[in-house]
Design a protein around this motif. Sequence first.
Motif, short mmCIF file in Angstrom:
data_model
loop_
_atom_site.label_atom_id
_atom_site.label_comp_id
_atom_site.label_asym_id
_atom_site.label_seq_id
_atom_site.Cartn_x
_atom_site.Cartn_y
_atom_site.Cartn_z
N ARG A 385 15.15 -6.70 1.73
CA ARG A 385 16.18 -6.11 2.59
C ARG A 385 17.45 -6.95 2.57
N LEU A 386 17.28 -8.26 2.71
CA LEU A 386 18.43 -9.15 2.73
C LEU A 386 19.20 -9.12 1.41
N ALA A 387 18.49 -8.82 0.32
CA ALA A 387 19.12 -8.73 -1.00
C ALA A 387 19.69 -7.34 -1.26
N GLY A 388 19.61 -6.45 -0.27
CA GLY A 388 20.15 -5.11 -0.43
C GLY A 388 19.17 -4.10 -0.98
N GLY A 389 17.88 -4.49 -1.04
CA GLY A 389 16.85 -3.58 -1.56
C GLY A 389 16.29 -2.67 -0.49
N VAL A 390 15.24 -1.93 -0.86
CA VAL A 390 14.67 -0.93 0.03
C VAL A 390 13.74 -1.53 1.07
N GLY A 391 13.23 -2.75 0.82
CA GLY A 391 12.31 -3.36 1.76
C GLY A 391 10.96 -2.68 1.79
N LEU A 392 10.16 -3.08 2.76
CA LEU A 392 8.77 -2.65 2.80
C LEU A 392 8.53 -1.50 3.77
N ARG A 393 9.60 -0.92 4.36
CA ARG A 393 9.36 0.00 5.46
C ARG A 393 9.59 1.46 5.13
N ARG A 394 9.65 1.81 3.86
CA ARG A 394 9.80 3.24 3.56
C ARG A 394 8.54 4.00 3.88
N GLY A 395 7.39 3.29 3.87
CA GLY A 395 6.13 3.94 4.21
C GLY A 395 5.72 4.98 3.18
N ARG A 396 5.03 6.02 3.66
CA ARG A 396 4.48 7.06 2.81
C ARG A 396 4.94 8.43 3.29
N ARG A 397 5.02 9.36 2.37
CA ARG A 397 5.31 10.75 2.72
C ARG A 397 4.10 11.39 3.40
N ASP A 398 2.90 11.07 2.93
CA ASP A 398 1.65 11.64 3.42
C ASP A 398 0.66 10.50 3.59
N ALA A 399 -0.05 10.48 4.72
CA ALA A 399 -0.94 9.35 5.01
C ALA A 399 -2.17 9.30 4.11
N ARG A 400 -2.51 10.42 3.46
CA ARG A 400 -3.75 10.47 2.69
C ARG A 400 -3.55 10.73 1.20
N ARG A 401 -2.56 11.53 0.86
CA ARG A 401 -2.41 11.96 -0.52
C ARG A 401 -1.11 11.44 -1.11
N LEU A 402 -1.16 11.03 -2.37
CA LEU A 402 0.02 10.61 -3.11
C LEU A 402 0.26 11.55 -4.26
N ARG A 403 1.49 11.61 -4.71
CA ARG A 403 1.81 12.36 -5.92
C ARG A 403 2.86 11.60 -6.70
N VAL A 404 2.95 11.89 -7.98
CA VAL A 404 3.93 11.22 -8.84
C VAL A 404 5.33 11.40 -8.25
N GLY A 405 6.07 10.29 -8.18
CA GLY A 405 7.42 10.34 -7.64
C GLY A 405 7.51 9.94 -6.19
N ASP A 406 6.39 9.90 -5.46
CA ASP A 406 6.43 9.49 -4.06
C ASP A 406 6.89 8.03 -3.96
N SER A 407 7.69 7.74 -2.93
CA SER A 407 7.97 6.34 -2.61
C SER A 407 6.83 5.82 -1.75
#
Length: 503
Positions: A385-407
Motif C-alpha cells: 500500500r505504501l508503495a502505491g500497490g493494491v495491498g492485501l485488502r481487495r479480498g474475494r469476489r465470492d467466498a467459495r468459488r474462484l474463476r480466472v481473472g478474479d482478484s
Amino acid sequence: MEDARLCLVTGASGYIGGRLVPELLDAGYRVRCLVRTPRKLRDQPWAGRVEVARGDVTDAGSVAAALEGVDVAYYLVHALGTGRDFERTDREAARLFGERARRAGVGRLVYLGGLTPAGVPERELSPHLRSRAEVGRILLGSGVPTAVLRAAVIIGSGSASFEMLRYLTERLPVMVTPRWVHTRIQPIAVRDVLRVLVGCAGLPADVGRAFDIGGPEVLTYVEMMRRYAAVAGLPRRLIVPVPVLTPGLSSHWVGLVTPVPAAIARPLTESLRHEVVCRERDIERYVPSPPGHPIGFDRAVALALERVRDAQVATRWSSASVPGAPSDPLPTDPDWAGGSLYTDVRERRADVAPDALWDVVEGIGGENGWYSFPLAWAVRGWLDRLAGGVGLRRGRRDARRLRVGDSLDFWRVEEIQRGRLLRLRAEMRLPGLAWLEMHVDADGAGGARYRQRALFHPHGLLGQVYWWSVSPFHAVVFGGMARNIVRAAERAQARGPALPGEG
C-alpha cells in the motif's frame, strides 16, 4: 438468432462490461467481446454464448477485425493509471476506434463516461474527468452515430465508488474528512446504468449526442455515508470535515481505510471536488424508465449489500487488470531467455479426500486468510500500500468459488483447473514477476497430496536482492501455509473448519 443484431463489448473483463454482456444476451442481441486476455472470460457463466476476439483498442488490426459485421459497439475502456501519458493513450485509442468503426459501417457507438460539473472550464477538471470528456467528444465526431452516457457515482456491489463508500462508513464511526464530503452528487444504481446502456442499442440512427444519467436524488457525500449507515444498520457516524486534506492526501487516506488503492481512489476523489449533478434527463425520451426506476439511493445500497452478503457479486472494480501488472510470460513458458526462475516447493500428504483438500485451496484469501503467519502477510500488504500497490485488502469476489481473472487480495487468478490446480499471479509491487501455484492430487491410498510452488522471475539486480532477502522467511511463510492448509482440510473433515493460520 443469426438475424439478431451483433454488439461488440470492449472492456468485457471489467466491472461494467462484465455485467453488460449478459444483459445484452438476455435482450436478444448477439455479443462479441474484445479482450486482451480471452482466458479471463473462460469461467464467466455466459462465456459459451459469446464470440471472443483477442485484441486491444490501441491495435488497429485487432480493432478492425473485432468490428467486422458489428451493429452496435460499446466502448467501455480507458487507460487511467497506465502512466502520465494516459490522456494521450485514451485520445489515440478513441480516435482509432471511432475511425475503424466508421470504416466497418458500425451503426451505433455507445460510451460510458463521467458526469462533468456545469460551468467549470475543462482545464480545471481532474485529469480523469477531462480525459473522459475528451474521449466522448472524439467518438461523437467519428462519423458514427454515438451516444455518450455521463454518470457520476455508480452504486452497485463491487463498484469502486460503492466499496469506497462502504468501507469508509463501516470502518470509521468517527471520521475526519476532506471538504469534498459536502459536494453535491447525483448517484445512480448500477442496474439503471446497465438498463440505459442496453436501451441505447436501439436509439434512432439520427441520435448522436451526450446524455446525463443519474438516480432520482442529489446528495452530498456526507448524506450518502449517513444514509448508508442507516441502511446497513450501523450507528450514526460522526463526520468532521477539515480543509487541509488535498485530493492527493485524500486518496492515500482512502487507500489506508478501504480496499481501493490510492491509484484508483485519487481519480474518484478528484472527481468529487466539483458538483456533479444531471443538467437534463433527455435519455428518458428514448429509454423510458419502467416503474420503480431510476432506483433511489437507499434501495440501491440495500440491493448492493444483499449481493455482497449472499456472495452474488458478478463483477468488482478489481475485475479489470491492475494497470502495469505483468501479463507475460507464464511460469510454464519454456524459454526464459537465460533469466533466473527461483522456486520454493512444498509438498505434504493429507488424510482427506482430494475434494476436501481442494475446498480449502479454493477458499483461500479474503476473510479466510493465507493459513500462515498472518502478521507477515499483513505487513507485506501494508508495505505494498505504501508503495502505491493494491495491498492485501481487495479480498474475494465470492467466498467459495474462484474463476480466472478474479482478484484475490494482492494476487489475481491466472489459471484454475477445478479440483486440481490454482495458479495466482502477484499484483503487488515487486522487482520481478511472481506466481503462487497450489496443486491437489489423489495419492493412491485414499488420501490427497498437496503441492505448493512459489515462483519468482527477478528483474535486474534489485530482483535478485529481493529474492535472497526474503528467502530466509519462506520456511515460516510458505512452509507454514502448506502445513496449515492440510491441517485445515483434515480438521474440516473430522470436526468442522479450523481458523486460518492455526498450528
